[in-house]
Scaffold this motif. Structure first.
Motif, PDB file in Angstrom:
ATOM      1  N   UNK A   1       0.711  -1.294  -0.189  1.00 35.92           N
ATOM      2  CA  UNK A   1      -0.032  -0.001  -0.003  1.00 35.92           C
ATOM      3  C   UNK A   1       0.739   1.156   0.080  1.00 35.92           C
TER       4      UNK A   1
ATOM      5  N   UNK B   1       0.664   5.436   0.546  1.00 33.46           N
ATOM      6  CA  UNK B   1      -0.561   6.398   1.013  1.00 33.46           C
ATOM      7  C   UNK B   1      -0.076   7.650   0.505  1.00 33.46           C
TER       8      UNK B   1
ATOM      9  N   UNK C   1       3.984   8.327   4.490  1.00 35.57           N
ATOM     10  CA  UNK C   1       4.284   7.727   5.742  1.00 35.57           C
ATOM     11  C   UNK C   1       5.309   6.824   5.841  1.00 35.57           C
ATOM     12  N   UNK C   2       6.500   7.398   5.438  1.00 33.28           N
ATOM     13  CA  UNK C   2       7.742   6.773   5.730  1.00 33.28           C
ATOM     14  C   UNK C   2       8.297   6.928   7.188  1.00 33.28           C
ATOM     15  N   UNK C   3       8.901   5.801   7.618  1.00 38.45           N
ATOM     16  CA  UNK C   3       9.538   5.896   9.053  1.00 38.45           C
ATOM     17  C   UNK C   3      10.410   7.036   9.235  1.00 38.45           C
ATOM     18  N   UNK C   4      10.109   8.212   9.851  1.00 39.50           N
ATOM     19  CA  UNK C   4      11.273   9.065   9.766  1.00 39.50           C
ATOM     20  C   UNK C   4      12.484   8.948  10.521  1.00 39.50           C
ATOM     21  N   UNK C   5      12.575   7.828  11.509  1.00 42.48           N
ATOM     22  CA  UNK C   5      13.942   7.841  12.382  1.00 42.48           C
ATOM     23  C   UNK C   5      14.772   6.436  11.402  1.00 42.48           C
ATOM     24  N   UNK C   6      14.395   6.004  10.394  1.00 43.48           N
ATOM     25  CA  UNK C   6      15.202   5.033   9.746  1.00 43.48           C
ATOM     26  C   UNK C   6      15.559   5.670   8.255  1.00 43.48           C
TER      27      UNK C   6
ATOM     28  N   UNK D   1      12.956  -3.158   6.730  1.00 44.76           N
ATOM     29  CA  UNK D   1      12.507  -3.557   8.078  1.00 44.76           C
ATOM     30  C   UNK D   1      11.202  -4.782   7.662  1.00 44.76           C
ATOM     31  N   UNK D   2      10.237  -4.300   6.996  1.00 46.62           N
ATOM     32  CA  UNK D   2       9.215  -5.565   6.757  1.00 46.62           C
ATOM     33  C   UNK D   2       9.659  -6.761   6.281  1.00 46.62           C
TER      34      UNK D   2
ATOM     35  N   UNK E   1       9.330   0.622  -0.984  1.00 46.57           N
ATOM     36  CA  UNK E   1       9.281  -0.104   0.486  1.00 46.57           C
ATOM     37  C   UNK E   1       8.265  -1.181   0.339  1.00 46.57           C
ATOM     38  N   UNK E   2       6.921  -0.820  -0.456  1.00 46.07           N
ATOM     39  CA  UNK E   2       5.929  -1.664  -0.426  1.00 46.07           C
ATOM     40  C   UNK E   2       6.444  -3.010  -1.640  1.00 46.07           C
TER      41      UNK E   2
ATOM     42  N   UNK F   1       1.919   6.283  10.673  1.00 48.79           N
ATOM     43  CA  UNK F   1       2.915   5.414  10.768  1.00 48.79           C
ATOM     44  C   UNK F   1       2.429   4.103  11.371  1.00 48.79           C
TER      45      UNK F   1
ATOM     46  N   UNK G   1       3.548  -5.746   9.600  1.00 48.56           N
ATOM     47  CA  UNK G   1       4.295  -5.964  10.687  1.00 48.56           C
ATOM     48  C   UNK G   1       3.430  -6.309  11.982  1.00 48.56           C
TER      49      UNK G   1
ATOM     50  N   UNK H   1      11.368  10.068  21.462  1.00 50.28           N
ATOM     51  CA  UNK H   1      11.867  11.509  21.226  1.00 50.28           C
ATOM     52  C   UNK H   1      11.039  12.494  22.037  1.00 50.28           C
TER      53      UNK H   1
END
Lengths: 244, 218
Positions: free
Chosen positions: A85, A87, A91-96, A104-105, A153-154, B116, B125, B141
């Motif tokens: 999916x 969006x 909605x990317x993971x900002x800390x990675x 990750x997945x 990523x998807x 998120x 996940x 954070x």
């Protein structure tokens, strides 16, 4: 192997008293590219979000690749692995980093070894034409680049179906094309795709079928030429008049 | 009977600082574990879990810490355990810290945009993976500055353990004051020692808060 990618039968969805999806029947063939459009609040985003059960439904059945979502067990997890999916807000993971976002997945849910996950991630980043951004964080990228990372990523989960929820609506106009081009490439490779979008050029270029929704109903569906050339429903005629 | 306030007395008070630190550390670590459970319960899909966690928070935020200390202290005797001031203080402060940290961290978890969770869910996940790799790192954070701020409150809160007879910094001061009757001098010393413990932490919390604000506005 079943013939159909997605079968929705008599699907109803409510938010409290609001009837968001009304008796939806929809069959999607393997490799079919479908564009869904309609006014805001018509239920088009809700519709595709029920396919990976981001939105639970109240009645009806949804079968994805022969797996019935509503049957319980770990069917939902199985379907989510096969359905990617994208969006509106990325909605990317900002800390990675970009690379970590993509790894990750597969590593966690498919238990792919790290080296293999990284190789796959780099391959898909290459395909969406941003391999050089792998080590950066999402905030360092433009909107168009972020959305292409989200597509990569998807894809890293090797999905058989891709859902796009207004993927270009949050983008500056000059970035829309790079994302649409990525989607067109994907469509040409035979991916089954459902796209909620108002990009009618995209619909004309790749869609096998265009669906118009209003007030939770599928009002009209047709091949692009007939859909745009001779719309039958009055609400669709108005809608096309507004966005043209 | 009243003797002078000597350097030996100062040494006695200073050495009691370690009990204040030990008690603070136990309460903070215990409270971190309890607080994580509370925060996850408060943000879970289960209505029963959410209610239970909310009830726990209301009880411990709605009653004085001193009463919690009394109830645990005397409660130990009721359930047949030996009366032990350190154990009682550690348990009461842990429960107290669990409630407050749970509420701080619930807010931090809820501050992470819902997109998120959706993206992580769409990637199939599992809940533990989602929390561990996606939500909690981002919530941390937001939570760090108020968590350090609460640690300062907790260190000062350990002074109440003196009332159930646990000899930490405040109780050490009381003991010396009873012998020397120099309350201003004695409790002035005690207060300075608390300040030396807490002030750097307060500065750290303020520094982290400012850094967070800059990160958000960027």
């Amino acid at each position: 192997m079943t013939e159909h990618a997605i079968i929705m039968r008599a699907v109803n969805k409510f938010y409290g008293d609001f009837h968001a999806l009304v008796d939806i029947d929809l069959t999607v063939e393997r490799g079919e590219r479908i564009v869904i459009c309609g006014p805001s609040g018509s239920g088009k985003s809700t519709l595709i979000r029920t396919i990976n059960q981001l939105e639970p439904i109240q009645s009806g059945t949804i079968t994805v690749d022969g797996v019935e979502l509503t049957a319980g067990g770990d069917n939902v997890a199985k379907v989510r692995q096969d359905v990617g999916m994208v969006f509106q807000s990325f909605n990317l993971f900002p800390h990675m980093t970009v690379l970590e976002n993509c790894m990750l997945a597969p590593m966690k849910t498919r238990k792919t070894p790290r080296a293999e996950a990284e190789e796959t991630a780099r391959r898909y980043l290459e395909r969406v034409k941003i391999p050089e951004q792998a080590g950066k964080y999402p905030a360092q990228l433009s909107g168009g680049q972020q959305q292409r990372v989200a597509i990569a990523r998807a894809l890293c989960m090797k999905p058989r179906i891709m859902l796009f929820d207004e993927p270009t609506s949050a983008l500056d106009p000059e970035m829309v094309k790079e994302v649409l081009d990525t989607m067109i490439d994907l469509a040409r490779e035979g991916m089954t795709m459902l796209c909620v979008t108002h990009e009618m050029e995209f619909a004309r270029a790749v869609a096998d079928r265009v669906i118009f929704m209003d007030k939770g109903l599928i009002v009209e569906e047709n091949a692009p030429e007939a859909f745009f050339g001779s719309p039958k429903n009055e609400r669709l005629q108005n809608f096309l008049g507004q966005i043209a | 009977m009243i003797r002078e306030f000597s350097s030996a007395d100062i040494l006695f008070i200073v050495s009691a600082v370690r009990w204040t630190l030990i008690l603070s550390a136990i309460a903070f670590l215990g409270g971190a574990m309890g607080g994580l459970l509370i925060a996850l319960s408060r943000t879970s899909h289960s209505k029963a879990l959410r209610r239970m966690a909310a009830g726990f928070i209301q009880i411990f935020q709605g009653t004085p810490l001193l009463m919690q200390l009394f109830l645990v202290y005397f409660g130990l005797a009721v359930v047949g355990l030996p009366i032990n001031p350190l154990l009682a203080a550690a348990v009461a402060l842990t429960l107290h810290a669990s409630a407050y940290l749970g509420e701080i961290w619930r807010g931090a978890i809820e501050a992470v945009p819902s997109g998120q969770t959706e993206a992580a869910t769409a990637l199939s996940l599992s809940y533990p993976d989602r929390m561990r790799h996606v939500i909690l790192p981002q919530a941390m954070r937001v939570a760090t500055a108020p968590t350090v701020g609460f640690l300062v409150q907790l260190i000062k809160g350990t002074s109440l353990a003196s009332i159930i007879g646990f000899t930490e910094l405040t109780r050490a001061g009381q003991i010396i004051n009873n012998a020397t009757f120099k309350p201003f001098l004695v409790f002035g010393t005690v207060a300075i020692l608390y300040f030396i413990l807490c002030w750097p932490l307060s500065l750290l919390a303020r520094h982290m808060e400012a850094r967070m604000r800059r990160a958000i506005t960027r």
